[in-house]
Design a protein around this motif. Structure first.
Motif, PDB file in Angstrom:
ATOM      1  N   GLY A   9       0.829  -1.194   0.000  1.00 19.72           N
ATOM      2  CA  GLY A   9       0.000   0.000   0.000  1.00 19.72           C
ATOM      3  C   GLY A   9       0.863   1.243   0.000  1.00 19.72           C
ATOM      4  O   GLY A   9       1.847   1.326   0.755  1.00 19.72           O
ATOM      5  N   LEU A  10       0.522   2.202  -0.839  1.00 19.10           N
ATOM      6  CA  LEU A  10       1.281   3.444  -0.960  1.00 19.10           C
ATOM      7  C   LEU A  10       0.564   4.569  -0.223  1.00 19.10           C
ATOM      8  O   LEU A  10      -0.626   4.807  -0.433  1.00 19.10           O
ATOM      9  CB  LEU A  10       1.431   3.852  -2.421  1.00 19.10           C
ATOM     10  CG  LEU A  10       1.972   2.814  -3.411  1.00 19.10           C
ATOM     11  CD1 LEU A  10       1.880   3.375  -4.828  1.00 19.10           C
ATOM     12  CD2 LEU A  10       3.398   2.429  -3.059  1.00 19.10           C
ATOM     13  N   VAL A  64      -3.992   1.868   6.116  1.00 26.87           N
ATOM     14  CA  VAL A  64      -3.196   1.173   7.133  1.00 26.87           C
ATOM     15  C   VAL A  64      -4.010   0.082   7.816  1.00 26.87           C
ATOM     16  O   VAL A  64      -3.481  -0.978   8.182  1.00 26.87           O
ATOM     17  CB  VAL A  64      -2.651   2.186   8.165  1.00 26.87           C
ATOM     18  CG1 VAL A  64      -2.071   1.474   9.379  1.00 26.87           C
ATOM     19  CG2 VAL A  64      -1.585   3.071   7.528  1.00 26.87           C
ATOM     20  N   ALA A  65      -5.302   0.310   7.996  1.00 31.89           N
ATOM     21  CA  ALA A  65      -6.146  -0.655   8.695  1.00 31.89           C
ATOM     22  C   ALA A  65      -6.594  -1.816   7.815  1.00 31.89           C
ATOM     23  O   ALA A  65      -7.160  -2.796   8.323  1.00 31.89           O
ATOM     24  CB  ALA A  65      -7.376   0.059   9.264  1.00 31.89           C
ATOM     25  N   ASP A  66      -6.358  -1.750   6.515  1.00 26.05           N
ATOM     26  CA  ASP A  66      -6.801  -2.811   5.604  1.00 26.05           C
ATOM     27  C   ASP A  66      -6.016  -4.087   5.865  1.00 26.05           C
ATOM     28  O   ASP A  66      -4.785  -4.120   5.685  1.00 26.05           O
ATOM     29  CB  ASP A  66      -6.596  -2.360   4.158  1.00 26.05           C
ATOM     30  CG  ASP A  66      -7.218  -3.327   3.153  1.00 26.05           C
ATOM     31  OD1 ASP A  66      -7.431  -4.505   3.499  1.00 26.05           O
ATOM     32  OD2 ASP A  66      -7.485  -2.898   2.010  1.00 26.05           O
ATOM     33  N   HIS A  91      -0.294  -1.737  13.252  1.00 31.58           N
ATOM     34  CA  HIS A  91      -1.260  -2.526  12.480  1.00 31.58           C
ATOM     35  C   HIS A  91      -0.626  -3.755  11.839  1.00 31.58           C
ATOM     36  O   HIS A  91      -1.236  -4.392  10.971  1.00 31.58           O
ATOM     37  CB  HIS A  91      -1.934  -1.663  11.409  1.00 31.58           C
ATOM     38  CG  HIS A  91      -3.019  -0.772  11.947  1.00 31.58           C
ATOM     39  ND1 HIS A  91      -2.759   0.434  12.548  1.00 31.58           N
ATOM     40  CD2 HIS A  91      -4.377  -0.932  11.988  1.00 31.58           C
ATOM     41  CE1 HIS A  91      -3.896   0.994  12.920  1.00 31.58           C
ATOM     42  NE2 HIS A  91      -4.901   0.191  12.589  1.00 31.58           N
ATOM     43  N   GLY A  92       0.586  -4.073  12.247  1.00 27.80           N
ATOM     44  CA  GLY A  92       1.214  -5.307  11.791  1.00 27.80           C
ATOM     45  C   GLY A  92       1.825  -5.250  10.410  1.00 27.80           C
ATOM     46  O   GLY A  92       2.056  -6.293   9.790  1.00 27.80           O
TER      47      GLY A  92
END
Length: 346
Positions: A9-10, A64-66, A91-92
């Motif tokens: 993710g960007l 970030v939460a995805d 968030h890992g």
């Protein structure tokens, strides 16, 4: 995660992200850039359309939460780096952040401590790229005694020319966005650290020649970030280091670093990215051939993915080294403000 696909993710998709990171990830097997969040949904959608990215997010928090995102590539300006790195780790996610590492040394230390709390997650800073092809050769020559004991290192770097009052305001000239970073100073110091290690003390003089600039909309901005610095350092490894870094010197010589030792001298041509050397018995300097096994190149995305897969460790650039160069850049301003010698580390 050796064989599993990795979804990237960007957050922030500026020039370097589009030029380097997206193509770099796309070239790797089992790696897909699946999401992007930019300053507006419209700009994010344009990036997604250009590169075939599936998901566009309205906020970085949503990205970030995805749970389908494995790793985050941060391409924002430094003022967001600390916040985004902390959230990504919590968030890992594995996380790679654009340089410079942070706004200041305090943020950099916070980021390093957070990374240590999540040892199974990979953290990386995009490295200074300009000397990658020379670094191993310079280190090898110094290590083998080509120059003897290193006595002095002199770096002269000019980013511009004569004072240009009409040049538009740039985000790097904003303390709010850039913090203690000064022009491209940290990039060159990072490279020098690879060769001779970090500074133990810093003394600096700084000038802001142009104190106001207008942005593209015509709004005027007061500038406190220096456009010319003179820096004198003592290095833990023994030599002194002098850096002159400027955006306002016309007809200045080409960017260069000189490494002077008891037995020889090395000259880094920062314009043509070539290395020259000469020893006591030589009549002058001659170009040093870069052997294929010592040549370096841009492999930032590959190193990040390999680290996630457990195939190698991050070397370019670790959070530990990021802390060191952020301490240095802050020390430059602290010394210039106080007139005192600043001792490192903080």
């Amino acid at each position: 995660m050796t064989s599993q696909p990795i979804n990237i993710g960007l957050i922030g998709a500026g020039g370097n992200t589009r030029l380097r990171h997206i193509p770099g990830f796309a070239s790797l097997n089992g790696v897909v850039v699946t999401g992007v969040c930019n300053r507006s949904r419209e700009s994010g959608q344009r990036v997604a359309d250009e590169f075939g990215i599936e998901n566009v997010y309205d906020s970085w928090e949503e990205l970030v939460a995805d749970p389908d995102i494995d790793a985050i590539c941060i391409g924002t300006w430094p003022y967001m780096h600390c916040t985004l790195v902390l959230e990504a780790l919590e968030h890992g996610k594995h996380v790679m952040t654009e340089a410079r590492m942070a706004m200041d040394a305090a943020d950099a230390h916070t980021m390093l401590e957070a990374a240590r709390h999540y040892p199974d997650q990979v953290t990386q800073i995009v490295p200074a790229p300009h000397t990658l092809n020379l670094d191993k050769t310079i280190k090898k020559l110094i290590g083998e005694g080509y120059v003897g004991d290193v006595l002095s290192v002199d770096a002269s770097i000019s980013q511009g020319g004569f004072v240009d009052l009409e040049k538009p305001f740039h985000w790097r000239q904003s303390r709010d966005f850039s913090g203690f970073n000064i022009m491209g100073l940290g990039i060159w110091y990072e490279a020098i650290m690879r060769w001779i290690g970090p500074a133990s003390t810093v003394q600096a003089l700084a000038r802001t020649t142009v104190r106001n600039r207008k942005d593209e909309s015509g709004k005027s901005h007061v500038i406190s970030v220096p456009d010319h610095v003179e820096i004198l350092c003592e290095m833990f490894s023994g030599p002194t280091l002098h850096i002159r870094f400027s955006d306002v010197l016309g007809h200045a010589p080409g960017n260069a670093v000189w490494i002077y030792g008891t037995e020889g001298t090395l000259h880094v041509d920062g314009v043509n990215i070539k290395l020259y050397g000469g020893q006591k018995d030589d009549k002058g300097l001659s170009e040093v051939d870069i052997k294929p096994e010592l040549a370096g190149d841009w492999r930032v995305e590959e190193e990040f993915i390999n680290a996630i897969r457990g195939l190698e460790e991050i070397t370019h650039t670790s959070f530990q080294d990021g802390v060191r160069y952020m301490e240095f850049t802050e020390a430059v301003t602290r010394s210039a403000q106080s007139g005192k010698k600043i001792h490192l580390p903080f």
